[in-house]
Design a protein around this motif. Sequence first.
Motif, PDB file in Angstrom:
ATOM      1  N   ASP A   1      39.582  31.701  43.396  1.00  0.00           N
ATOM      2  CA  ASP A   1      40.388  32.875  43.738  1.00  0.00           C
ATOM      3  C   ASP A   1      39.460  34.089  43.880  1.00  0.00           C
ATOM      4  O   ASP A   1      38.849  34.511  42.901  1.00  0.00           O
ATOM      5  CB  ASP A   1      41.433  33.104  42.629  1.00  0.00           C
ATOM      6  CG  ASP A   1      42.240  34.361  42.858  1.00  0.00           C
ATOM      7  OD1 ASP A   1      42.228  34.861  44.008  1.00  0.00           O
ATOM      8  OD2 ASP A   1      42.859  34.851  41.897  1.00  0.00           O
ATOM      9  N   PRO A   2      39.352  34.634  45.105  1.00  0.00           N
ATOM     10  CA  PRO A   2      38.415  35.754  45.315  1.00  0.00           C
ATOM     11  C   PRO A   2      38.677  36.924  44.365  1.00  0.00           C
ATOM     12  O   PRO A   2      37.751  37.573  43.896  1.00  0.00           O
ATOM     13  CB  PRO A   2      38.673  36.173  46.762  1.00  0.00           C
ATOM     14  CG  PRO A   2      39.371  35.036  47.398  1.00  0.00           C
ATOM     15  CD  PRO A   2      40.081  34.284  46.316  1.00  0.00           C
ATOM     16  N   LYS A   3      39.958  37.173  44.043  1.00  0.00           N
ATOM     17  CA  LYS A   3      40.282  38.323  43.198  1.00  0.00           C
ATOM     18  C   LYS A   3      39.690  38.166  41.802  1.00  0.00           C
ATOM     19  O   LYS A   3      39.053  39.098  41.290  1.00  0.00           O
ATOM     20  CB  LYS A   3      41.803  38.497  43.123  1.00  0.00           C
ATOM     21  CG  LYS A   3      42.185  39.788  42.416  1.00  0.00           C
ATOM     22  CD  LYS A   3      43.689  39.971  42.322  1.00  0.00           C
ATOM     23  CE  LYS A   3      44.018  41.057  41.312  1.00  0.00           C
ATOM     24  NZ  LYS A   3      45.465  41.216  41.146  1.00  0.00           N
ATOM     25  N   SER A   4      39.872  36.987  41.171  1.00  0.00           N
ATOM     26  CA  SER A   4      39.314  36.845  39.820  1.00  0.00           C
ATOM     27  C   SER A   4      37.791  36.850  39.854  1.00  0.00           C
ATOM     28  O   SER A   4      37.142  37.367  38.954  1.00  0.00           O
ATOM     29  CB  SER A   4      39.838  35.608  39.098  1.00  0.00           C
ATOM     30  OG  SER A   4      40.331  34.648  39.943  1.00  0.00           O
ATOM     31  N   LEU A   5      37.229  36.295  40.920  1.00  0.00           N
ATOM     32  CA  LEU A   5      35.778  36.293  41.063  1.00  0.00           C
ATOM     33  C   LEU A   5      35.228  37.730  41.097  1.00  0.00           C
ATOM     34  O   LEU A   5      34.269  38.065  40.400  1.00  0.00           O
ATOM     35  CB  LEU A   5      35.414  35.553  42.369  1.00  0.00           C
ATOM     36  CG  LEU A   5      34.110  34.801  42.407  1.00  0.00           C
ATOM     37  CD1 LEU A   5      34.026  33.795  41.275  1.00  0.00           C
ATOM     38  CD2 LEU A   5      33.936  34.094  43.741  1.00  0.00           C
ATOM     39  N   VAL A   6      35.887  38.572  41.918  1.00  0.00           N
ATOM     40  CA  VAL A   6      35.457  39.971  42.051  1.00  0.00           C
ATOM     41  C   VAL A   6      35.642  40.706  40.723  1.00  0.00           C
ATOM     42  O   VAL A   6      34.785  41.496  40.305  1.00  0.00           O
ATOM     43  CB  VAL A   6      36.249  40.663  43.196  1.00  0.00           C
ATOM     44  CG1 VAL A   6      36.034  42.164  43.166  1.00  0.00           C
ATOM     45  CG2 VAL A   6      35.827  40.095  44.541  1.00  0.00           C
ATOM     46  N   ILE A   7      36.752  40.436  40.024  1.00  0.00           N
ATOM     47  CA  ILE A   7      37.005  41.097  38.738  1.00  0.00           C
ATOM     48  C   ILE A   7      35.903  40.748  37.738  1.00  0.00           C
ATOM     49  O   ILE A   7      35.348  41.634  37.066  1.00  0.00           O
ATOM     50  CB  ILE A   7      38.397  40.694  38.199  1.00  0.00           C
ATOM     51  CG1 ILE A   7      39.480  41.409  39.011  1.00  0.00           C
ATOM     52  CG2 ILE A   7      38.528  41.028  36.715  1.00  0.00           C
ATOM     53  CD1 ILE A   7      40.891  40.940  38.709  1.00  0.00           C
ATOM     54  N   LEU A   8      35.542  39.462  37.649  1.00  0.00           N
ATOM     55  CA  LEU A   8      34.501  39.047  36.704  1.00  0.00           C
ATOM     56  C   LEU A   8      33.152  39.646  37.087  1.00  0.00           C
ATOM     57  O   LEU A   8      32.388  40.099  36.224  1.00  0.00           O
ATOM     58  CB  LEU A   8      34.398  37.512  36.650  1.00  0.00           C
ATOM     59  CG  LEU A   8      35.620  36.764  36.112  1.00  0.00           C
ATOM     60  CD1 LEU A   8      35.366  35.272  36.107  1.00  0.00           C
ATOM     61  CD2 LEU A   8      35.977  37.239  34.711  1.00  0.00           C
TER      62      LEU A   8
ATOM     63  N   LEU B   1      41.962  34.283  34.696  1.00  0.00           N
ATOM     64  CA  LEU B   1      40.652  34.814  35.085  1.00  0.00           C
ATOM     65  C   LEU B   1      39.520  33.821  34.875  1.00  0.00           C
ATOM     66  O   LEU B   1      38.543  33.804  35.611  1.00  0.00           O
ATOM     67  CB  LEU B   1      40.332  36.082  34.269  1.00  0.00           C
ATOM     68  CG  LEU B   1      41.015  37.387  34.649  1.00  0.00           C
ATOM     69  CD1 LEU B   1      40.642  38.484  33.654  1.00  0.00           C
ATOM     70  CD2 LEU B   1      40.600  37.805  36.053  1.00  0.00           C
ATOM     71  N   PHE B   2      39.634  32.990  33.815  1.00  0.00           N
ATOM     72  CA  PHE B   2      38.478  32.221  33.384  1.00  0.00           C
ATOM     73  C   PHE B   2      38.570  30.714  33.581  1.00  0.00           C
ATOM     74  O   PHE B   2      37.581  30.018  33.394  1.00  0.00           O
ATOM     75  CB  PHE B   2      38.171  32.516  31.910  1.00  0.00           C
ATOM     76  CG  PHE B   2      37.628  33.897  31.684  1.00  0.00           C
ATOM     77  CD1 PHE B   2      36.266  34.150  31.819  1.00  0.00           C
ATOM     78  CD2 PHE B   2      38.465  34.949  31.344  1.00  0.00           C
ATOM     79  CE1 PHE B   2      35.751  35.428  31.617  1.00  0.00           C
ATOM     80  CE2 PHE B   2      37.962  36.229  31.137  1.00  0.00           C
ATOM     81  CZ  PHE B   2      36.611  36.466  31.281  1.00  0.00           C
ATOM     82  N   ALA B   3      39.751  30.199  33.911  1.00  0.00           N
ATOM     83  CA  ALA B   3      39.829  28.758  34.159  1.00  0.00           C
ATOM     84  C   ALA B   3      38.919  28.434  35.343  1.00  0.00           C
ATOM     85  O   ALA B   3      38.771  29.244  36.256  1.00  0.00           O
ATOM     86  CB  ALA B   3      41.262  28.348  34.469  1.00  0.00           C
ATOM     87  N   THR B   4      38.295  27.259  35.300  1.00  0.00           N
ATOM     88  CA  THR B   4      37.309  26.936  36.345  1.00  0.00           C
ATOM     89  C   THR B   4      37.931  27.002  37.737  1.00  0.00           C
ATOM     90  O   THR B   4      37.284  27.431  38.683  1.00  0.00           O
ATOM     91  CB  THR B   4      36.697  25.550  36.079  1.00  0.00           C
ATOM     92  OG1 THR B   4      36.283  25.516  34.704  1.00  0.00           O
ATOM     93  CG2 THR B   4      35.498  25.301  36.957  1.00  0.00           C
ATOM     94  N   ASN B   5      39.221  26.639  37.860  1.00  0.00           N
ATOM     95  CA  ASN B   5      39.839  26.706  39.194  1.00  0.00           C
ATOM     96  C   ASN B   5      40.150  28.136  39.631  1.00  0.00           C
ATOM     97  O   ASN B   5      40.400  28.384  40.805  1.00  0.00           O
ATOM     98  CB  ASN B   5      41.076  25.804  39.295  1.00  0.00           C
ATOM     99  CG  ASN B   5      42.148  26.171  38.294  1.00  0.00           C
ATOM    100  OD1 ASN B   5      42.110  27.267  37.721  1.00  0.00           O
ATOM    101  ND2 ASN B   5      43.100  25.277  38.064  1.00  0.00           N
ATOM    102  N   ALA B   6      40.093  29.108  38.671  1.00  0.00           N
ATOM    103  CA  ALA B   6      40.273  30.514  39.051  1.00  0.00           C
ATOM    104  C   ALA B   6      39.069  31.015  39.848  1.00  0.00           C
ATOM    105  O   ALA B   6      39.131  32.051  40.507  1.00  0.00           O
ATOM    106  CB  ALA B   6      40.490  31.378  37.807  1.00  0.00           C
TER     107      ALA B   6
ATOM    108  N   PRO C   1      47.245  48.354  35.183  1.00  0.00           N
ATOM    109  CA  PRO C   1      48.486  48.272  35.972  1.00  0.00           C
ATOM    110  C   PRO C   1      48.220  48.304  37.480  1.00  0.00           C
ATOM    111  O   PRO C   1      49.036  47.797  38.258  1.00  0.00           O
ATOM    112  CB  PRO C   1      49.256  49.524  35.535  1.00  0.00           C
ATOM    113  CG  PRO C   1      48.703  49.868  34.198  1.00  0.00           C
ATOM    114  CD  PRO C   1      47.261  49.476  34.245  1.00  0.00           C
ATOM    115  N   LEU C   2      47.074  48.883  37.894  1.00  0.00           N
ATOM    116  CA  LEU C   2      46.753  48.906  39.321  1.00  0.00           C
ATOM    117  C   LEU C   2      46.078  47.607  39.769  1.00  0.00           C
ATOM    118  O   LEU C   2      46.228  47.176  40.912  1.00  0.00           O
ATOM    119  CB  LEU C   2      45.808  50.085  39.640  1.00  0.00           C
ATOM    120  CG  LEU C   2      46.299  51.478  39.247  1.00  0.00           C
ATOM    121  CD1 LEU C   2      45.222  52.519  39.482  1.00  0.00           C
ATOM    122  CD2 LEU C   2      47.563  51.839  40.039  1.00  0.00           C
ATOM    123  N   ILE C   3      45.286  47.006  38.842  1.00  0.00           N
ATOM    124  CA  ILE C   3      44.518  45.800  39.204  1.00  0.00           C
ATOM    125  C   ILE C   3      45.387  44.548  39.141  1.00  0.00           C
ATOM    126  O   ILE C   3      45.319  43.682  40.010  1.00  0.00           O
ATOM    127  CB  ILE C   3      43.305  45.634  38.260  1.00  0.00           C
ATOM    128  CG1 ILE C   3      42.376  46.853  38.367  1.00  0.00           C
ATOM    129  CG2 ILE C   3      42.539  44.350  38.574  1.00  0.00           C
ATOM    130  CD1 ILE C   3      41.273  46.878  37.336  1.00  0.00           C
TER     131      ILE C   3
END
Lengths: 137, 185
Positions: free
Chosen positions: B122-129, B114-119, B182-184
């Motif tokens: 990734d649109p998914k980790s961006l939206v989660i944060l 979730l937090f590595a700069t290259n994450a 579990p859904l995310i």
Amino acid sequence: MKYLKFLIIGIIFGIVMFKSEAASWFRIYEMFQFQSFHMYGIMGSALTLGVLGTWLIKKYKLKSIDGEPIKFTPKNKSFSRYMYGGILFGLGWALAGSCPGPIYTLIGAGYISILVVLVGALVGTFLYGLLREKLPH
Amino acid sequence: MEWILEPWPWYVAGPLIAGIMFLLLFGGRTFGMSSNLRTMCTIGGAGKKADFFAFDWKAQRWNLVVVAGAILGGFIAANFLSTDISVEINPDTVTTLENLGFASAGEAYLPNELFATNALTDPKSLVILLIGGLLIGFGARYAGGCTSGHAISGLSNLQLPSLIAVVGFFVGGLVMVHLLFPLIF
């Protein structure tokens, strides 16, 4: 210079948040899985001393360094805003693994991506300000 | 002094947090971090859009200085007061997280997924944060405080509203981790 003491308090806070791992997403997840005493120990011991100290301040009517009486403002009585707001906060706390204090600590620790969480938190605060009149409090 | 470089145990951290709250009280202020988000919105001009932000933010400058300190403290702790920053969580938690796809569990301070700069690409980790942050900001203001304002300051003053808020924090956190994760992931 009157702000220097607040800077020092902030530095101590930032160091404690990082070194205690309270700023770690993993610790928050582990806490909500009830698989470690660590976070409960931090909050429990802070609270035990907090309750005791607050009681002593009131009992002995202690004053601040400016000589003013230390005031405790009671929170407004309500149920809905605290429960609904609390649940929304908890969802975010577990998802981003960070509460408002550690966000700043993690910026300092060099995690660029936590800035996305900060932007989200600012937008969330702004949305609350816009919708406040329409929400049950 | 070697212990300083190790992770600090709860019985060191908890009392220090109580100490921070008392230092602020004796400084004539109260401990609460999320109100800074409101101050920042006001500085950004949000007062033109909603009355909630139309207040004299200069009275809150001291708390922004605490924020600056917290950033500096994070920098000092990560760069000068730590040798190994990986967080040793419960091995059972590591297994659960590995099954969710968090291979960095037990080996990092924050999940790389979730937090590595290259994450960030990734649109998914961006939206989660972003959504995580949104809920934190909205929820904290709606509840009138966060972990510092309610769970530490408010409960120390035996405030029932703070107890309700903290129960809410845990309801939300448990729902997220047990039902939604579990859904995310």
